[in-house]
Design a protein around this motif. Structure first.
Motif, short mmCIF file in Angstrom:
data_model
loop_
_atom_site.label_atom_id
_atom_site.label_comp_id
_atom_site.label_asym_id
_atom_site.label_seq_id
_atom_site.Cartn_x
_atom_site.Cartn_y
_atom_site.Cartn_z
N TYR A 1 67.65 13.84 -53.49
CA TYR A 1 66.41 14.52 -53.87
C TYR A 1 65.30 14.07 -52.93
CZ TYR A 1 68.67 15.67 -58.32
OH TYR A 1 69.54 16.14 -59.27
N ASP A 2 64.33 14.96 -52.73
CA ASP A 2 63.17 14.55 -51.95
C ASP A 2 62.17 13.87 -52.87
OD1 ASP A 2 61.70 16.52 -53.27
OD2 ASP A 2 61.21 17.65 -51.46
N SER A 3 60.99 13.58 -52.37
CA SER A 3 60.00 12.79 -53.13
C SER A 3 59.21 13.61 -54.14
CB SER A 3 59.04 12.10 -52.16
OG SER A 3 59.73 11.14 -51.39
N GLU A 4 59.61 14.87 -54.35
CA GLU A 4 59.04 15.67 -55.43
C GLU A 4 60.10 16.08 -56.44
OE1 GLU A 4 55.34 18.16 -53.80
OE2 GLU A 4 57.14 18.54 -52.60
N GLY A 5 61.32 15.55 -56.28
CA GLY A 5 62.40 15.88 -57.20
C GLY A 5 63.15 17.14 -56.83
N LEU B 1 48.11 23.90 -54.30
CA LEU B 1 48.48 22.62 -54.88
C LEU B 1 49.17 22.81 -56.22
CD1 LEU B 1 45.49 20.18 -54.24
CD2 LEU B 1 47.88 19.83 -53.59
N GLY B 2 50.19 22.02 -56.48
CA GLY B 2 50.89 22.09 -57.75
C GLY B 2 52.24 21.42 -57.63
N LEU B 3 52.82 21.15 -58.77
CA LEU B 3 54.12 20.49 -58.81
C LEU B 3 55.23 21.54 -58.87
CD1 LEU B 3 53.27 17.77 -61.49
CD2 LEU B 3 52.94 17.69 -59.01
N PRO B 4 56.43 21.19 -58.40
CA PRO B 4 57.53 22.15 -58.47
C PRO B 4 58.00 22.35 -59.91
CG PRO B 4 58.33 20.02 -57.72
CD PRO B 4 56.83 19.92 -57.77
N ASP B 5 58.30 23.60 -60.26
CA ASP B 5 58.92 23.85 -61.55
C ASP B 5 60.44 23.83 -61.37
OD1 ASP B 5 59.80 26.38 -60.59
OD2 ASP B 5 57.92 27.31 -61.23
N PRO B 6 61.21 23.85 -62.45
CA PRO B 6 62.67 23.74 -62.31
C PRO B 6 63.28 24.80 -61.41
CG PRO B 6 62.04 23.32 -64.57
CD PRO B 6 60.80 23.78 -63.87
N ASP B 7 62.76 26.04 -61.46
CA ASP B 7 63.32 27.10 -60.61
C ASP B 7 63.03 26.81 -59.14
OD1 ASP B 7 64.34 28.48 -62.75
OD2 ASP B 7 62.60 29.79 -62.95
N GLU B 8 61.81 26.36 -58.85
CA GLU B 8 61.45 26.05 -57.47
C GLU B 8 62.23 24.84 -56.97
OE1 GLU B 8 57.26 26.02 -54.99
OE2 GLU B 8 57.27 25.39 -57.09
N ALA B 9 62.43 23.86 -57.85
CA ALA B 9 63.17 22.68 -57.47
C ALA B 9 64.65 23.00 -57.25
CB ALA B 9 63.03 21.60 -58.54
N ALA B 10 65.17 23.95 -58.03
CA ALA B 10 66.59 24.28 -57.89
C ALA B 10 66.87 24.95 -56.56
CB ALA B 10 67.02 25.19 -59.04
N GLY B 11 65.91 25.74 -56.07
CA GLY B 11 66.12 26.41 -54.79
C GLY B 11 67.11 27.56 -54.94
#
Length: 476
Positions: free
Chosen positions: A320-324, A102-112
């Motif tokens: 964007y998806d629902s987690e940004g 469990l956890g929120l995406p960080d900018p690197d993970e969100a960037a893909g």
């Protein structure tokens, strides 16, 4: 980064930034705020039967501490209510079950990796500028068009106009932000056709992003034709035969298949693609997670299934998806081979394969799940007329019943009630009713042929004509 073409949500982005900025040491905080407005008009007999409008706004807050998640939401954006919502989510986190993934995406993970942020323009000012009288007029005009489409139309069950304009903003304490806005409107009619004592129903619609793009003539002719052509339907003899599914029906079928391509379902073993044993991949904490049937041929070599929310023609399109996390085309079945499952951040971490930007949620009142936004069969080369010719003596299925109980993304069983028409000389001939068509999804995917008539429909799956060369039909 806000989505291209999106506003700041009229202060929504500032609000969620403030909430996310109140994270305490050791906490991850996410705020998701949304507002929407819309109208729903129903007419009958040339008069307004009902008119309902709504304006909704609210915020949902997630707090993650030491692998425990708390969530709370409120249908208000008032500062004191927002503060209480954050405090409640923080308190709820203390009662959550621990989960290392469990956890929120960080900018690197969100960037893909290699993911370009799509620039999508899904908003039309003209929708909000349309007076209510004009919206009512569209519904009344559709009713008149339906009643005049064919002398066998006896009446309507419902004729309606509906629209919605929505905005959202998301921010988390790790620096991920997203905004989006969209408009959509539709007209629809459910008609009654009769000849003698027999009565049949037909459904027609048109959907667009602004009222001026709605096609009332198309909606009326669709509703009338789909009712009239079923008049005089009988039950045919039980036999095996080719089956062609109408695009609307195919969309519903694809929606069931999407449940089997959902990474959350696969991780729980609730997918026909979960497999038994096979290759495994290690996730966080060296916990082995199943890959299911990834890499196996699960469909014919000419079949590809793709979820592409970056296509602006799809009514489920989103940057964007629902987690940004930026969306991207996800090729799930590639030339018959099972290539990928849909994942949000949580399931992507559990599986070790990462998010595919496929987090979805039912607005600010829920936490993110996993789902498709623009799932479709990659079109083939054959027009629908060619598929009908190939299905000589078969059944064209116009509508189905019992999909929820008779079609399982877990086992692959497929057995549904159907109405339609026999195919004769490459054309639709005598109508049939109350038959059952049956097979398995596994068999259907290996055998089916896909037309070239892709149609973007409301919901997460597109329509297209498909042919299954052989199915069991149970009739009289």
């Amino acid at each position: 980064m806000p989505e291209a073409g999106a506003s700041n949500g009229g202060g929504l982005l500032a609000l969620v930034r403030k909430i996310a900025g109140e994270a305490q040491p050791g906490e991850q905080v996410e705020a998701y705020a949304a507002r929407s407005k819309g109208i729903d008009v129903k007419v009958f007999g040339g008069e307004v039967e009902s008119l309902a409008s709504e304006n909704v706004e609210g915020v949902g807050v997630r707090v993650v501490v030491d692998g425990r998640q708390g969530f709370a939401w409120a249908g208000s954006l008032e500062p004191d209510v927002v503060a209480e919502t954050l405090a409640e989510a923080r308190d709820n986190a203390g009662f959550g079950s621990p989960d290392e993934h469990l956890g929120l995406p960080d900018p690197d993970e969100a960037a893909g990796t290699g993911v370009d942020r799509p620039a999508l323009d899904l908003w039309r000012d003209a929708l909000l500028a349309t007076p209510a009288d004009d919206q009512v007029a569209l519904a009344l005009e559709l009713e008149r068009a339906v009643m005049g489409a064919d002398p066998r139309i006896r009446g309507v069950r419902t004729v309606s106009y509906a629209d919605g304009a929505s905005e959202m903003a998301l921010a988390n304490s790790l620096g991920v932000e997203a905004t989006a806005r969209r408009t959509v409107c539709s007209v629809s009619a459910l008609t009654l056709a009769g000849e003698g004592v027999g009565t049949r129903t037909g459904y027609g619609f048109s959907v667009s992003r602004e009222p001026a793009e709605l096609d009332l003539e198309e909606a009326a002719s669709m509703a009338a034709e789909r009712a009239v052509r079923l008049l005089g339907a009988t039950q045919p003899k039980t036999r095996r035969l080719p089956v062609v599914f109408d695009p609307l029906v195919a969309s519903s079928i694809l929606g069931v298949i999407s449940g089997a391509l959902n990474g959350e379902s696969v991780l729980k073993g609730r997918s026909m693609f979960a497999g038994a044993g096979g290759s495994r991949r290690r996730g966080r904490g060296d916990t082995p997670q199943p890959l299911g049937r990834l890499g196996e041929m699960v469909a014919g070599p000419h079949i590809s299934i793709v979820d592409d929310p970056t296509n602006p023609e799809a009514f489920g399109a989103a940057g964007y998806d629902s987690e940004g996390v930026p969306t991207r085309p996800v090729r799930l079945i590639e030339n018959g081979r099972l290539a990928r499952f849909l994942h949000n951040v949580h399931t992507g971490r559990r599986s070790g394969s990462g998010t595919t930007g496929s987090a979805v949620r039912a607005g600010y009142t829920s936490t993110p799940g996993v789902g498709a936004r623009a799932l479709h069969f990659e079109p083939g080369s054959a027009p629908p007329e060619e598929l009908l010719r190939r299905a000589e003596g078969g059944l064209f299925v116009q509508s189905i019943t019992g999909l929820g109980s008779g079609a399982s993304p877990v086992t692959g069983d497929f057995s549904v009630g159907a109405d339609g028409l026999i195919i004769r000389d490459g054309a639709l001939a005598e109508p049939v009713r109350e038959v059952t068509v049956a097979s398995t999804f596994q068999r259907m995917l290996l055998d089916l042929e896909v037309g070239n008539d892709l149609q973007w429909l409301p919901g997460g799956a597109a329509g297209i004509t498909i042919l299954v060369p052989e199915m069991a039909m149970s009739g009289s």
